[in-house]
Design an enzyme around this catalytic site. Sequence first.
Site, mmCIF file in Angstrom:
data_model
loop_
_atom_site.group_PDB
_atom_site.id
_atom_site.type_symbol
_atom_site.label_atom_id
_atom_site.label_comp_id
_atom_site.label_asym_id
_atom_site.label_seq_id
_atom_site.Cartn_x
_atom_site.Cartn_y
_atom_site.Cartn_z
ATOM 1 N N HIS A 128 -8.241 -2.960 -7.045
ATOM 2 C CA HIS A 128 -7.861 -2.312 -5.776
ATOM 3 C C HIS A 128 -9.062 -2.262 -4.830
ATOM 4 C CE1 HIS A 128 -4.819 -0.062 -3.596
ATOM 5 N NE2 HIS A 128 -5.719 0.834 -3.252
ATOM 6 N N ARG A 177 0.803 -1.232 0.000
ATOM 7 C CA ARG A 177 0.000 0.000 0.000
ATOM 8 C C ARG A 177 0.833 1.277 0.000
ATOM 9 N NH1 ARG A 177 -5.422 -0.185 3.619
ATOM 10 N NH2 ARG A 177 -5.844 1.614 2.331
ATOM 11 N N TYR A 208 -17.459 14.848 -11.782
ATOM 12 C CA TYR A 208 -17.332 16.018 -12.657
ATOM 13 C C TYR A 208 -16.055 15.984 -13.509
ATOM 14 C CZ TYR A 208 -20.863 17.905 -9.475
ATOM 15 O OH TYR A 208 -21.991 18.100 -8.729
#
Length: 746
Positions: free
Chosen positions: A76, A30, A120
């Site tokens: 993931h 990670r 967006y």
Amino acid sequence: MSEAQIIRTEYSDVMKKSYIDYAMSVIVARALPDVRDGLKPVQRRTLYDMHELGIRWDKPYRKCARIVGDTMGKYHPHGDSSIYEALVVMAQDFKKGKILVDGHGNFGSIEGDGAAAMRYTEARLAKFTQDIFLADLDKDIVNFVPNFDETEKEPEVLPVRVPNLLVNGAEGIAVGMATSIPTHNLGEVIDAVIAYMKDNTLTTKQLMKYIKGPDFPTGGIVVNQDDLLSIYESGTGKIKIRGKVETEDMKGGKKRLVITEIPYTMIGAGIGKFLNDVCNLVETKKASDIVDISNQSSKEGIRIVIELKKGADVENLTNMLYKKTRLEDTFGVNMLAVADGRPETMGLKKIIEHHVDFQFELATRKYRTLLAKEQDKKEIQEGLIKACDVIDLIIEILRGSKNIKDAKACLTNGVTENIKFKSKISQKMAAMLRFTERQATAILEMRLYKLIGLEIEALQKEHEETLKKIARYEDILNHYESMSSVIIEELEQFRTEFAGARRTVIMNAEEAVFEEKKIEEQEVVFLMDRFGYARTVDPSVYERNKEAADSENKYIVSCMNTGKLCLFTNTGKMHQIKLQDLPYGKFRDKGIPIDNVSNFDSTGEQIVYLCDGEQMRYAWLMFATKQGMIKKVEGAEFQVIKRTIVAAKLQDEDELISVQLIHPNQQVVLQTKEGYFLKFAADEVAEKKKAAVGVRGIKLKKNDELEQVYLIGEGQESTIRYGERDLYLNRLKLAKRGGMGTKARS
């Protein structure tokens, strides 16, 4: 059915093993980048997912929500915010040496504004990423491993062709360790790799002829060049960075300082903090030459303008900004990455060494795959050429065969039993055929137009080209120099196409030194209202507004502007406030909360006593607590540098209720909540150190507590209002300290 077994084990051993497993998972899977591709797993998976979705640099943008959702579902299995955050950072040109994602929409700003929501914004792979990170994935050059639920395959590492760990740097906090690697110039890094490939005995110092030092996307100036060698050798150290300050002339002989580049560490909230720090320098009169400060930064770049008074000392002021603000900052380097499955702190040469080894591994696997493909083509081409020479025989075999199986058997092994031939000669020639399995398949699938003369000629040319490629690939695989030259040639192409000019200046600079203007010592009046807002004014201003000042302010102290105020609280602490840190000006100017200039906490503490530190230097202070403990301490003990100290040690559930200046000829009167009064001589108050508990002043009854402390001079009339009548304190009977006192009638 077998019985369940209970395995007895030491709890600490289980915890130790579980924690180590967790720590290693965070470290390797990670938080830390791989030394080979310089990417953390979330970055690697996001880029690979975009590649698989076909969101290439020359294709239309796609919604980030689509990319994040696909990455989370396939590769993931963590929060969508962590994936989107990684995607955003890879698209921010002020954080990365080379952006890996081409973002469309609001992806945040250098001033700390966050990106718009993923629904967006849109993104696609950058050309740099497509060419350098994801090329040749179809040539079996890296291992593919199962994803979390074994429904997909993902690359163990991306086949990155440049040392991305150096080019884009890395930041990450794991368990018990963290990585912090600065960004570097792509062209310089490629030059260093090429130099190392030509001579792997080069030292770190020799490699630094190519890599001068970090190259931050925000530019700036690295001012400790001499320290860089030890940093790059060990992989750890501190880099000092300064912003770039230019001087511009204004009308009327005035000048202004313009900050055009900032330290990399100032990205985000650091810019706002810098502006506040400059304002504080102005408010506290440390930078009185500054008239105005404005942030005129835009998409074109950083531009922070500081306007100065006429005749201002520009150099001294610039040095003050370096010294007192984050315009000069430190970047802590810790070049930690995962190498061979383990976290390792590496120097510059070690990182390049790992990268070059990885490049040779990639090249070997790539050219083995290409060689195998060309050898397959060669086999088929040779079969087709041979078939063209005996095409009449092959047609006779095909016409005489009952099925493909018989025809194939004849072509590969010369089996003629099940085939009708026109003549014995044809049968004899057919029995001699020995095409390979692949060749036979190609012959059977061959179209008739391939028999045209020009097509046969083209096939022969293609065969010659295939032979050349086989010879080249074998040369590359068998000779180190040949493989090196191929890798170097590729690197030079990348440098030509993608490298840019250095942005950060590397130099040795003297430490910033500035002369603080000595503040002219003068008497001021400290004013603090009941809300904790404090300021200082000139004594004449106070006198003109005395009535209003006395009614509006809770604390009024005359003192010198160079001194300190001592503030004692009910928790037994003493906080110091520098008067220079308080605003000085007009009577109606608003002050600032004392929480801002001291460690005082207005939500958890109450002020018991406030005085000028200089005035109590030669005096004694008497302390009294709610539980009836008293002591006196020499004022000189409170002449300390620390902003906060313990002024009185308190017992459980006790608090300080009174601090007063005390004189030897005075008398002390203690008043409890239940109305008991005890008067004794001031000499009976024990002298103690500031951190001591004190001695018993009055013996309290159950649930009673000390409420008030009075000090009266010898022969002095002192009257208080107690209940509905006046009580004359000087007429109380003089007793000894530690008694119960006398209950007064209310």
